[in-house]
Design a protein around this motif. Sequence first.
Motif, PDB file in Angstrom:
ATOM      1  N   LYS A  24     -11.016 -20.032  37.995  1.00  0.00           N
ATOM      2  CA  LYS A  24     -11.544 -18.703  38.283  1.00  0.00           C
ATOM      3  C   LYS A  24     -10.543 -17.931  39.133  1.00  0.00           C
ATOM      4  O   LYS A  24     -10.021 -18.442  40.122  1.00  0.00           O
ATOM      5  CB  LYS A  24     -12.873 -18.795  39.031  1.00  0.00           C
ATOM      6  N   LEU A  25     -10.298 -16.703  38.733  1.00  0.00           N
ATOM      7  CA  LEU A  25      -9.443 -15.814  39.510  1.00  0.00           C
ATOM      8  C   LEU A  25      -9.996 -14.411  39.339  1.00  0.00           C
ATOM      9  O   LEU A  25     -10.116 -13.924  38.221  1.00  0.00           O
ATOM     10  CB  LEU A  25      -7.997 -15.897  39.020  1.00  0.00           C
ATOM     11  N   GLY A  26     -10.360 -13.772  40.433  1.00  0.00           N
ATOM     12  CA  GLY A  26     -10.973 -12.460  40.326  1.00  0.00           C
ATOM     13  C   GLY A  26     -12.252 -12.489  39.514  1.00  0.00           C
ATOM     14  O   GLY A  26     -12.555 -11.566  38.771  1.00  0.00           O
ATOM     15  N   ALA A  27     -13.024 -13.587  39.627  1.00  0.00           N
ATOM     16  CA  ALA A  27     -14.310 -13.783  38.945  1.00  0.00           C
ATOM     17  C   ALA A  27     -14.194 -14.030  37.447  1.00  0.00           C
ATOM     18  O   ALA A  27     -15.193 -14.143  36.762  1.00  0.00           O
ATOM     19  CB  ALA A  27     -15.261 -12.610  39.205  1.00  0.00           C
ATOM     20  N   LEU A  28     -12.963 -14.106  36.923  1.00  0.00           N
ATOM     21  CA  LEU A  28     -12.762 -14.372  35.506  1.00  0.00           C
ATOM     22  C   LEU A  28     -12.148 -15.750  35.307  1.00  0.00           C
ATOM     23  O   LEU A  28     -11.342 -16.203  36.125  1.00  0.00           O
ATOM     24  CB  LEU A  28     -11.816 -13.337  34.884  1.00  0.00           C
ATOM     25  N   ASP A  29     -12.523 -16.401  34.206  1.00  0.00           N
ATOM     26  CA  ASP A  29     -11.797 -17.601  33.810  1.00  0.00           C
ATOM     27  C   ASP A  29     -10.378 -17.181  33.439  1.00  0.00           C
ATOM     28  O   ASP A  29     -10.176 -16.196  32.718  1.00  0.00           O
ATOM     29  CB  ASP A  29     -12.457 -18.264  32.603  1.00  0.00           C
ATOM     30  N   CYS A  30      -9.399 -17.931  33.926  1.00  0.00           N
ATOM     31  CA  CYS A  30      -8.000 -17.619  33.646  1.00  0.00           C
ATOM     32  C   CYS A  30      -7.248 -18.899  33.338  1.00  0.00           C
ATOM     33  O   CYS A  30      -7.478 -19.935  33.980  1.00  0.00           O
ATOM     34  CB  CYS A  30      -7.337 -16.954  34.857  1.00  0.00           C
ATOM     35  N   TYR A  31      -6.369 -18.821  32.360  1.00  0.00           N
ATOM     36  CA  TYR A  31      -5.455 -19.918  32.103  1.00  0.00           C
ATOM     37  C   TYR A  31      -4.270 -19.735  33.040  1.00  0.00           C
ATOM     38  O   TYR A  31      -3.603 -18.697  33.018  1.00  0.00           O
ATOM     39  CB  TYR A  31      -4.988 -19.889  30.641  1.00  0.00           C
ATOM     40  N   LEU A  32      -4.041 -20.729  33.897  1.00  0.00           N
ATOM     41  CA  LEU A  32      -2.977 -20.651  34.892  1.00  0.00           C
ATOM     42  C   LEU A  32      -1.912 -21.684  34.582  1.00  0.00           C
ATOM     43  O   LEU A  32      -2.215 -22.861  34.362  1.00  0.00           O
ATOM     44  CB  LEU A  32      -3.522 -20.914  36.298  1.00  0.00           C
ATOM     45  N   THR A  33      -0.680 -21.265  34.562  1.00  0.00           N
ATOM     46  CA  THR A  33       0.446 -22.162  34.366  1.00  0.00           C
ATOM     47  C   THR A  33       1.575 -21.606  35.206  1.00  0.00           C
ATOM     48  O   THR A  33       1.893 -20.422  35.113  1.00  0.00           O
ATOM     49  CB  THR A  33       0.817 -22.285  32.874  1.00  0.00           C
ATOM     50  N   ALA A  34       2.151 -22.442  36.073  1.00  0.00           N
ATOM     51  CA  ALA A  34       3.015 -21.851  37.090  1.00  0.00           C
ATOM     52  C   ALA A  34       4.161 -22.742  37.498  1.00  0.00           C
ATOM     53  O   ALA A  34       4.046 -23.971  37.539  1.00  0.00           O
ATOM     54  CB  ALA A  34       2.182 -21.517  38.326  1.00  0.00           C
ATOM     55  N   SER A  35       5.268 -22.103  37.823  1.00  0.00           N
ATOM     56  CA  SER A  35       6.342 -22.754  38.546  1.00  0.00           C
ATOM     57  C   SER A  35       5.847 -22.962  39.976  1.00  0.00           C
ATOM     58  O   SER A  35       5.265 -22.043  40.562  1.00  0.00           O
ATOM     59  CB  SER A  35       7.579 -21.858  38.529  1.00  0.00           C
ATOM     60  N   PRO A  36       6.052 -24.127  40.570  1.00  0.00           N
ATOM     61  CA  PRO A  36       5.436 -24.423  41.874  1.00  0.00           C
ATOM     62  C   PRO A  36       5.897 -23.544  43.023  1.00  0.00           C
ATOM     63  O   PRO A  36       5.176 -23.399  44.012  1.00  0.00           O
ATOM     64  CB  PRO A  36       5.807 -25.894  42.117  1.00  0.00           C
ATOM     65  N   HIS A  37       7.062 -22.942  42.908  1.00  0.00           N
ATOM     66  CA  HIS A  37       7.581 -22.163  44.033  1.00  0.00           C
ATOM     67  C   HIS A  37       7.837 -20.705  43.655  1.00  0.00           C
ATOM     68  O   HIS A  37       8.651 -20.038  44.279  1.00  0.00           O
ATOM     69  CB  HIS A  37       8.865 -22.796  44.556  1.00  0.00           C
ATOM     70  N   SER A  38       7.131 -20.189  42.661  1.00  0.00           N
ATOM     71  CA  SER A  38       7.385 -18.832  42.197  1.00  0.00           C
ATOM     72  C   SER A  38       6.820 -17.793  43.156  1.00  0.00           C
ATOM     73  O   SER A  38       5.726 -17.959  43.713  1.00  0.00           O
ATOM     74  CB  SER A  38       6.780 -18.628  40.810  1.00  0.00           C
ATOM     75  N   ASN A  39       7.566 -16.715  43.328  1.00  0.00           N
ATOM     76  CA  ASN A  39       7.091 -15.576  44.111  1.00  0.00           C
ATOM     77  C   ASN A  39       6.700 -14.401  43.228  1.00  0.00           C
ATOM     78  O   ASN A  39       6.281 -13.366  43.725  1.00  0.00           O
ATOM     79  CB  ASN A  39       8.186 -15.117  45.079  1.00  0.00           C
ATOM     80  N   PHE A  40       6.844 -14.584  41.912  1.00  0.00           N
ATOM     81  CA  PHE A  40       6.590 -13.492  40.981  1.00  0.00           C
ATOM     82  C   PHE A  40       5.502 -13.899  39.979  1.00  0.00           C
ATOM     83  O   PHE A  40       5.535 -15.001  39.429  1.00  0.00           O
ATOM     84  CB  PHE A  40       7.871 -13.110  40.244  1.00  0.00           C
ATOM     85  N   ALA A  41       4.565 -13.011  39.745  1.00  0.00           N
ATOM     86  CA  ALA A  41       3.448 -13.297  38.850  1.00  0.00           C
ATOM     87  C   ALA A  41       3.585 -12.510  37.551  1.00  0.00           C
ATOM     88  O   ALA A  41       4.061 -11.371  37.537  1.00  0.00           O
ATOM     89  CB  ALA A  41       2.122 -12.945  39.523  1.00  0.00           C
ATOM     90  N   VAL A  42       3.163 -13.129  36.474  1.00  0.00           N
ATOM     91  CA  VAL A  42       3.127 -12.494  35.163  1.00  0.00           C
ATOM     92  C   VAL A  42       1.697 -12.554  34.659  1.00  0.00           C
ATOM     93  O   VAL A  42       1.114 -13.631  34.542  1.00  0.00           O
ATOM     94  CB  VAL A  42       4.067 -13.189  34.164  1.00  0.00           C
ATOM     95  N   LEU A  43       1.142 -11.393  34.391  1.00  0.00           N
ATOM     96  CA  LEU A  43      -0.205 -11.280  33.850  1.00  0.00           C
ATOM     97  C   LEU A  43      -0.083 -11.100  32.344  1.00  0.00           C
ATOM     98  O   LEU A  43       0.367 -10.060  31.866  1.00  0.00           O
ATOM     99  CB  LEU A  43      -0.904 -10.073  34.485  1.00  0.00           C
ATOM    100  N   MET A  44      -0.446 -12.134  31.581  1.00  0.00           N
ATOM    101  CA  MET A  44      -0.341 -12.066  30.130  1.00  0.00           C
ATOM    102  C   MET A  44      -1.686 -11.639  29.555  1.00  0.00           C
ATOM    103  O   MET A  44      -2.715 -12.291  29.792  1.00  0.00           O
ATOM    104  CB  MET A  44       0.108 -13.413  29.562  1.00  0.00           C
ATOM    105  N   LEU A  45      -1.676 -10.544  28.821  1.00  0.00           N
ATOM    106  CA  LEU A  45      -2.891  -9.887  28.340  1.00  0.00           C
ATOM    107  C   LEU A  45      -3.003 -10.108  26.836  1.00  0.00           C
ATOM    108  O   LEU A  45      -2.171  -9.655  26.065  1.00  0.00           O
ATOM    109  CB  LEU A  45      -2.826  -8.405  28.690  1.00  0.00           C
ATOM    110  N   SER A  46      -4.034 -10.790  26.426  1.00  0.00           N
ATOM    111  CA  SER A  46      -4.147 -11.288  25.060  1.00  0.00           C
ATOM    112  C   SER A  46      -4.378 -10.191  24.037  1.00  0.00           C
ATOM    113  O   SER A  46      -4.684  -9.042  24.368  1.00  0.00           O
ATOM    114  CB  SER A  46      -5.299 -12.292  24.970  1.00  0.00           C
ATOM    115  N   ASP A  47      -4.283 -10.599  22.781  1.00  0.00           N
ATOM    116  CA  ASP A  47      -4.703  -9.725  21.692  1.00  0.00           C
ATOM    117  C   ASP A  47      -6.215  -9.887  21.511  1.00  0.00           C
ATOM    118  O   ASP A  47      -6.902 -10.426  22.380  1.00  0.00           O
ATOM    119  CB  ASP A  47      -3.922 -10.034  20.413  1.00  0.00           C
ATOM    120  N   ILE A  48      -6.740  -9.445  20.389  1.00  0.00           N
ATOM    121  CA  ILE A  48      -8.187  -9.448  20.173  1.00  0.00           C
ATOM    122  C   ILE A  48      -8.773 -10.850  20.044  1.00  0.00           C
ATOM    123  O   ILE A  48      -9.983 -11.022  20.133  1.00  0.00           O
ATOM    124  CB  ILE A  48      -8.560  -8.616  18.920  1.00  0.00           C
ATOM    125  N   PHE A  49      -7.905 -11.866  19.878  1.00  0.00           N
ATOM    126  CA  PHE A  49      -8.403 -13.228  19.725  1.00  0.00           C
ATOM    127  C   PHE A  49      -8.556 -13.957  21.057  1.00  0.00           C
ATOM    128  O   PHE A  49      -9.047 -15.086  21.100  1.00  0.00           O
ATOM    129  CB  PHE A  49      -7.493 -14.015  18.780  1.00  0.00           C
TER     130      PHE A  49
END
Length: 205
Positions: A24-49
């Motif tokens: 959960k992130l911001g009350a939404l289910d989110c798929y999270l995959t991350a570099s352990p020491h990253s300072n930069f975030a990428v928000l990937m916004l899906s298509d209709i599927f």
Amino acid sequence: MSGPECCSNPPILSPTAGNGTVEKLGALDCYLTASPHSNFAVLMLSDIFGYQAPLLRKLADKVAAAGYYVVVPDLLEGDPFKPHDSLNDLPVWLKDHGPVEKGAEGSKPVIEALKSKGFSAIAGVGFCWGAKVAVELAKSRLIQTAVLLHPAFLSVDDFKDVDTPIAILGAESDKYCPPELVKQFEELLAAKPGIVFVLTGIEFC
């Protein structure tokens, strides 16, 4: 969205796809995959599927491996466009799944949650339906840069208030965002200050 072929060859959705986790992130289910020491975030916004598409998650994993904290939010809240549906059903589905109302508004709590984690720079990467979401977030300056892939549901007017660095990756045979429309986006954006990259002629489907 390139055209009808997108619905004739839909992804097989899987809640367990990918190397990341669902949280959960911001009350939404989110798929999270991350570099352990990253300072930069990428928000990937899906298509209709939606966010359970295996190729989307695979791409998210690749971006994370390059050094980023990647979040794929379930902006469709468990109700993606069904693979057995046809494009004839899309206008009905969109009435309750507008990229502005559902996508951009739904992204805001996720962005706030990322900021609370200390991420000051957030990129929005939108696919098809999600490209419109990314543009709306860019207009509101809620993200620092945007990438649009196979964008759909966009017009020239959508870019008039955009002054965020942005990349548009269209396709030569895209019914919903053909090269001539991307060219109009490019001409409008080229007149604005800042860095704007516009690429065309790329196929993703």
